[in-house]
Motif scaffolding. Sequence first.
Motif, short mmCIF file in Angstrom:
data_model
loop_
_atom_site.label_atom_id
_atom_site.label_comp_id
_atom_site.label_asym_id
_atom_site.label_seq_id
_atom_site.Cartn_x
_atom_site.Cartn_y
_atom_site.Cartn_z
N VAL A 131 0.99 -1.31 0.00
CA VAL A 131 0.18 -0.08 -0.02
C VAL A 131 0.86 1.38 0.07
CG1 VAL A 131 -1.73 1.36 1.55
CG2 VAL A 131 -2.09 -1.17 1.07
N LEU A 132 1.92 1.32 0.69
CA LEU A 132 2.79 2.29 0.68
C LEU A 132 3.60 2.50 -0.56
CD1 LEU A 132 4.41 2.15 4.26
CD2 LEU A 132 2.74 3.66 3.55
N ALA A 133 4.22 1.51 -1.06
CA ALA A 133 4.85 1.48 -2.23
C ALA A 133 4.04 1.90 -3.61
CB ALA A 133 5.28 0.14 -2.56
N LEU A 134 2.74 1.46 -3.73
CA LEU A 134 1.81 1.58 -4.74
C LEU A 134 1.83 2.91 -5.25
CD1 LEU A 134 0.24 0.35 -6.88
CD2 LEU A 134 -1.83 0.58 -5.57
N PRO A 135 1.52 4.09 -4.61
CA PRO A 135 1.31 5.52 -5.10
C PRO A 135 2.58 6.14 -5.26
CG PRO A 135 0.74 5.20 -2.72
CD PRO A 135 0.71 3.92 -3.05
N ALA A 136 3.55 5.83 -4.64
CA ALA A 136 4.68 6.18 -4.43
C ALA A 136 5.35 5.94 -5.99
CB ALA A 136 5.86 5.91 -3.33
N LEU A 137 5.29 4.56 -6.08
CA LEU A 137 6.14 4.18 -7.39
C LEU A 137 5.47 4.54 -8.67
CD1 LEU A 137 7.02 0.50 -6.48
CD2 LEU A 137 8.62 2.57 -6.58
N ALA A 138 3.92 4.78 -8.53
CA ALA A 138 3.08 5.09 -9.60
C ALA A 138 3.65 6.73 -10.09
CB ALA A 138 1.52 5.21 -9.47
N ILE A 139 3.70 7.15 -9.18
CA ILE A 139 4.28 8.97 -9.23
C ILE A 139 5.62 8.90 -9.89
CG2 ILE A 139 4.52 11.06 -8.45
CD1 ILE A 139 2.29 10.38 -6.50
N ALA A 140 6.37 7.90 -9.24
CA ALA A 140 8.05 8.12 -9.68
C ALA A 140 8.18 7.52 -10.99
CB ALA A 140 8.75 7.28 -8.43
N THR A 141 7.50 6.43 -11.41
CA THR A 141 7.70 5.80 -12.55
C THR A 141 6.83 6.19 -13.74
OG1 THR A 141 6.29 4.02 -12.10
CG2 THR A 141 8.47 3.75 -11.43
N GLY A 142 5.68 6.67 -13.31
CA GLY A 142 4.64 6.98 -14.20
C GLY A 142 3.95 5.87 -14.97
N SER A 143 4.09 4.87 -14.31
CA SER A 143 3.53 3.50 -14.50
C SER A 143 2.68 2.82 -13.54
CB SER A 143 4.61 2.67 -15.34
OG SER A 143 3.88 1.38 -15.58
N THR A 144 1.33 2.88 -13.77
CA THR A 144 0.64 2.31 -12.45
C THR A 144 0.80 0.74 -12.68
OG1 THR A 144 -1.02 4.09 -13.04
CG2 THR A 144 -1.86 1.79 -11.86
N ASP A 145 0.91 0.29 -13.96
CA ASP A 145 1.08 -1.17 -13.86
C ASP A 145 2.36 -1.70 -13.12
OD1 ASP A 145 -1.28 -1.31 -15.42
OD2 ASP A 145 -0.20 -1.51 -17.48
N LEU A 146 3.43 -0.86 -13.45
CA LEU A 146 4.81 -1.30 -12.80
C LEU A 146 4.80 -1.19 -11.21
CD1 LEU A 146 7.59 -2.24 -13.25
CD2 LEU A 146 8.36 0.22 -13.42
N ALA A 147 3.90 -0.14 -11.16
CA ALA A 147 3.69 0.00 -9.40
C ALA A 147 2.90 -1.19 -8.78
CB ALA A 147 3.17 1.15 -9.29
N VAL A 148 1.88 -1.62 -9.67
CA VAL A 148 1.02 -2.74 -9.11
C VAL A 148 1.97 -4.07 -9.14
CG1 VAL A 148 -0.55 -4.37 -9.84
CG2 VAL A 148 -1.14 -1.76 -9.87
N VAL A 149 2.74 -4.20 -10.16
CA VAL A 149 3.53 -5.21 -10.06
C VAL A 149 4.50 -5.49 -8.82
CG1 VAL A 149 5.70 -6.26 -11.02
CG2 VAL A 149 3.85 -5.69 -12.48
N VAL A 150 5.12 -4.32 -8.58
CA VAL A 150 5.98 -4.18 -7.17
C VAL A 150 5.20 -4.19 -5.99
CG1 VAL A 150 7.55 -2.73 -5.93
CG2 VAL A 150 7.71 -2.85 -8.42
N ALA A 151 4.09 -3.73 -5.82
CA ALA A 151 3.45 -3.88 -4.81
C ALA A 151 2.55 -5.27 -4.40
CB ALA A 151 2.06 -2.81 -4.72
N VAL A 152 2.26 -5.93 -5.57
CA VAL A 152 1.90 -7.04 -5.32
C VAL A 152 2.77 -8.21 -5.11
CG1 VAL A 152 0.71 -9.25 -6.54
CG2 VAL A 152 -0.37 -6.84 -6.85
N SER A 153 4.29 -7.92 -5.66
CA SER A 153 5.26 -8.77 -5.41
C SER A 153 5.66 -8.60 -3.78
CB SER A 153 6.14 -8.51 -6.21
OG SER A 153 6.07 -8.58 -7.60
N LEU A 154 5.46 -7.55 -3.42
CA LEU A 154 5.96 -7.35 -1.91
C LEU A 154 5.09 -8.10 -1.08
CD1 LEU A 154 6.64 -3.52 -1.76
CD2 LEU A 154 8.25 -5.39 -1.41
#
Length: 273
Positions: A195-218
């Motif tokens: 939950v903490l990583a999802l919005p931060a990575l979505a903003i940082a990478t500009g990719s919601t899909d990539l953020a979802v990958v990292v969040a679900v993997s965590l």
Amino acid sequence: QRRLVGLIRAEVLLGAPGDALARDLMDPDPAIVRRDVDEEKAAWQAARHGQSSLAVVGADGSFHGLVPPGRLLGALVRGHDEDLARLGGYLASTSSARHATEEPLRLRLWHRVPWLLIGLVGSAAAAVVVGGFEEELAADVRLVFFLPGIVYMADAVGTQTEALVIRGMSIGVTIRSILRSELLTGGLIGVLLGVLALPALAIATGSTDLAVVVAVSLLLACSVATSVAIALPAVMSRFGRDPAFGAGPLATVVQDLLSIILYFAVAKIVLGV
């Protein structure tokens, strides 16, 4: 036959007036133990009753003597030392734990190096596994940026669980009694990190899909790491191996491999590569 009717503290006796009666000075219900009681339990019995000595009686109530304060204190100190040794993760007695910390260099190497060699083989296997996902990495090279973080977090969560499990086993706590709480803890930690990583990575990478990958993997990696950290010490102990030596390196290997596989499997599903 001598029977215990009460105890008088020395300080009470010395401070009492000369015409005082023993029945007025004594404690009619003092702390008592049977002759076959473990010395550490006897010492705690005296401590709970606020007694500096302890009366010993037979099964028929006959009085056999007093345990002096020095003996009680010695029992508590020995029990404390033994508990501290066990909390270090050793399943054997205090003498075994002390031997493990004082053993010569040859034995230190013999007890540790084989497990570390397994870890070395595991790291090579991890490299092979990562190489097997070359197509996914080519589709989005940013996947490789977050792989060390996924692996590290899984190892960190697993190490915490492993330490708690080994310490619990050393003092007689069963795996069954902590299984549910630890599995829930690992899963909730994964959810929190995701939950903490999802919005931060979505903003940082500009990719919601990539953020979802990292969040679900965590979430998945932390949950699996907790399961591995519980299972391996239990298995090693069952086969007569001290998990304080081998569970860490072996769990790291298994957790790393599973974390990598889960990460790329999630990437393959979410990113469609």
